[in-house]
Design an enzyme around this catalytic site. Sequence first.
Site, mmCIF file in Angstrom:
data_model
loop_
_atom_site.group_PDB
_atom_site.id
_atom_site.type_symbol
_atom_site.label_atom_id
_atom_site.label_comp_id
_atom_site.label_asym_id
_atom_site.label_seq_id
_atom_site.Cartn_x
_atom_site.Cartn_y
_atom_site.Cartn_z
ATOM 1 N N LYS A 128 68.758 -54.270 -36.858
ATOM 2 C CA LYS A 128 67.498 -53.606 -36.523
ATOM 3 C C LYS A 128 66.332 -54.202 -37.342
ATOM 4 O O LYS A 128 65.259 -54.478 -36.814
ATOM 5 C CB LYS A 128 67.625 -52.101 -36.800
ATOM 6 C CG LYS A 128 66.338 -51.334 -36.736
ATOM 7 C CD LYS A 128 65.789 -51.267 -35.335
ATOM 8 C CE LYS A 128 64.401 -50.654 -35.319
ATOM 9 N NZ LYS A 128 63.785 -50.696 -33.998
ATOM 10 N N CYS A 182 57.249 -49.493 -37.080
ATOM 11 C CA CYS A 182 58.429 -50.369 -37.104
ATOM 12 C C CYS A 182 58.102 -51.769 -37.608
ATOM 13 O O CYS A 182 58.506 -52.150 -38.704
ATOM 14 C CB CYS A 182 59.036 -50.442 -35.709
ATOM 15 S SG CYS A 182 59.716 -48.873 -35.165
HETATM 16 N N1 LIG Z 1 58.732 -44.504 -33.065
HETATM 17 C C1 LIG Z 1 59.357 -45.592 -32.659
HETATM 18 O O1 LIG Z 1 58.936 -46.257 -31.720
HETATM 19 C C2 LIG Z 1 60.646 -46.039 -33.314
HETATM 20 C C3 LIG Z 1 61.395 -47.063 -32.721
HETATM 21 C C4 LIG Z 1 62.607 -47.436 -33.295
HETATM 22 C C5 LIG Z 1 63.036 -46.813 -34.453
HETATM 23 N N2 LIG Z 1 62.298 -45.823 -35.027
HETATM 24 C C6 LIG Z 1 62.810 -45.203 -36.236
HETATM 25 O O2 LIG Z 1 63.272 -43.890 -35.893
HETATM 26 C C7 LIG Z 1 63.096 -43.014 -37.016
HETATM 27 C C8 LIG Z 1 62.290 -41.805 -36.598
HETATM 28 O O3 LIG Z 1 61.010 -42.257 -36.212
HETATM 29 P P1 LIG Z 1 60.013 -41.372 -35.348
HETATM 30 O O4 LIG Z 1 58.973 -42.293 -34.864
HETATM 31 O O5 LIG Z 1 60.778 -40.565 -34.359
HETATM 32 O O6 LIG Z 1 59.452 -40.396 -36.499
HETATM 33 P P2 LIG Z 1 58.521 -39.106 -36.307
HETATM 34 O O7 LIG Z 1 57.738 -38.983 -37.547
HETATM 35 O O8 LIG Z 1 57.838 -39.154 -34.981
HETATM 36 O O9 LIG Z 1 59.571 -37.895 -36.222
HETATM 37 C C9 LIG Z 1 60.397 -37.536 -37.262
HETATM 38 C C10 LIG Z 1 60.656 -36.029 -37.152
HETATM 39 O O10 LIG Z 1 61.625 -35.710 -38.158
HETATM 40 C C11 LIG Z 1 61.278 -34.448 -38.727
HETATM 41 N N3 LIG Z 1 61.947 -34.354 -40.021
HETATM 42 C C12 LIG Z 1 61.640 -34.945 -41.196
HETATM 43 N N4 LIG Z 1 62.544 -34.654 -42.130
HETATM 44 C C13 LIG Z 1 63.466 -33.857 -41.545
HETATM 45 C C14 LIG Z 1 64.658 -33.221 -41.984
HETATM 46 N N5 LIG Z 1 65.110 -33.376 -43.233
HETATM 47 N N6 LIG Z 1 65.346 -32.450 -41.115
HETATM 48 C C15 LIG Z 1 64.906 -32.285 -39.847
HETATM 49 N N7 LIG Z 1 63.785 -32.874 -39.360
HETATM 50 C C16 LIG Z 1 63.084 -33.657 -40.192
HETATM 51 C C17 LIG Z 1 59.768 -34.475 -38.786
HETATM 52 O O11 LIG Z 1 59.225 -33.177 -38.866
HETATM 53 C C18 LIG Z 1 59.440 -35.168 -37.438
HETATM 54 O O12 LIG Z 1 59.261 -34.227 -36.393
HETATM 55 C C19 LIG Z 1 62.432 -43.848 -38.116
HETATM 56 O O13 LIG Z 1 63.413 -44.374 -38.965
HETATM 57 C C20 LIG Z 1 61.787 -44.976 -37.325
HETATM 58 O O14 LIG Z 1 61.622 -46.134 -38.108
HETATM 59 C C21 LIG Z 1 61.120 -45.422 -34.496
#
Ligand SMILES: NC(=O)c1ccc[n+]([C@@H]2O[C@H](COP(=O)([O-])OP(=O)(O)OC[C@H]3O[C@@H](n4cnc5c(N)ncnc54)[C@H](O)[C@@H]3O)[C@@H](O)[C@H]2O)c1
Length: 433
Positions: free
Chosen positions: A215, A269
């Site tokens: 990744k 990312c």
């Molecule tokens: N957004 C993208 O396009 C994308 C693409 C690939 C990978 N990712 C990866 O996916 C992961 C999540 O990214 P995202 O964009 O969805 O983040 P985000 O910030 O949109 O969502 C994360 C959610 O997790 C919740 N949260 C935080 N700590 C928590 C806990 N201990 N228990 C329960 N809920 C909790 C937050 O309140 C939030 O709603 C990251 O590692 C990111 O790098 C994101």
Amino acid sequence: MKSDNKPDVCVVGLGYIGLPTAAVIARAGCKVLGLDVSQKVVDTINRGEIHIEEVDLDGLVHGVVSRGLLSASTEVAPADVFVIAVPTPFDKNHAPDISYVLAAGRTIAPVLKHGDVVILESTSPVGTTEQMRDMIAEMRPDLKVPGLTSEIPDISIAYCPERVLPGRILEELTNNDRSIGGVTPRCARKALAFYKRFVRGECVTTDARSAEMTKLVENAYRDVNIAFANELSIVSDKMGLDVWEVIRLANRHPRVNILSPGPGVGGHCIAVDPWFIVHGAPDETPLIRTARGVNDGKMHHVIAKAEALIEAHPDAKVACLGLAFKANIDDFRESPARFVASRLVRKFGSRISIVEPHADELPIEFTDTGVSQIDIDDALETCQILIVLVDHDVFRVVPLAERADKLVYDTRGIWPDQPRVVREEEARLKLVG
Ligand SMILES: NC(=O)c1ccc[n+]([C@@H]2O[C@H](COP(=O)([O-])OP(=O)(O)OC[C@H]3O[C@@H](n4cnc5c(N)ncnc54)[C@H](O)[C@@H]3O)[C@@H](O)[C@H]2O)c1
């Protein structure tokens, strides 16, 4: 597991990745509990609504919530499969912060039982899945944990990264190939069986550390290649060349495919993940580190060019087109467009207006700056300078007739037919050549 053989699933973290994932799993017929620390997020989802913008997500969430397949809570409950999609930011020294992952692991550990599968989807530095495994093992000495027992473990733990494109998340969640890395081969097989329920793309099993690195490598690859394009754009400015023309011609070579320059690189990312590799091997990553520097430096180049153009036309009103980190989305995290626009607003105040069709209101740094948010039609009517920062479709389709008399600085190359007035302007301002 229930008699219909469909696992109950708990998705931890209901953001841009977790919510669509939870909805897609629910659509496959599994009963899904979405767990989030935000009461507001939980309440929104339980009303069948969504708190993020993503194509077709509203209808899907509404459907699975009303059919009783998806519900949300701040309280964990037992399930058969746990999918963790919480943030993995970096700190001010670019060191990865896996505290959210460990917090999620701490939350689910007390309810884990024999047969459960735990899958980490958050983008993570190499070794994170094993760290989470070690923490679970410490909290639950009653469970036989994979990699730490010579017997058949009670639970399975795997890492499966997400490679979706915002704006196409639902389609890509289903159709993209997946790398599924088990802490042990048995863990990988268990996770594979789960993903087969809703993924049509090919699911390739590997070990957890390779999947974690895969990744990071994907995003570092993109960052390095975008840095090449951004460096070319700065060189082209210096030499008085049109970078888009140069790239268009070079890409006619059958083995050349230069990416598009822009105002920098943003998002959660590509601008973040390369640092996880640099942090893990600081002496071995000069190229990846330099690419990050080039892409961040491009923002300052864009600011300098825009400032010179605005200063040369003291009576002109200016519209910054776009704040999102990429086209057609409402995600402003780490966005170079947002950074450039805020710097211009700080310098020129109410001369600047912002056009961002994907924001109901402007981000916090624009509060009390005198800046106004207008739509593209207002911008075309009232502004003489247009600075294109994001290639939203709504900007791309503006015909030449409506912008031919504008001074345009197009950092995304969306209007190749725009008269070259800005380049002549640049020469006059001695910005090039
Ligand atoms: N957004 C993208 O396009 C994308 C693409 C690939 C990978 N990712 C990866 O996916 C992961 C999540 O990214 P995202 O964009 O969805 O983040 P985000 O910030 O949109 O969502 C994360 C959610 O997790 C919740 N949260 C935080 N700590 C928590 C806990 N201990 N228990 C329960 N809920 C909790 C937050 O309140 C939030 O709603 C990251 O590692 C990111 O790098 C994101």
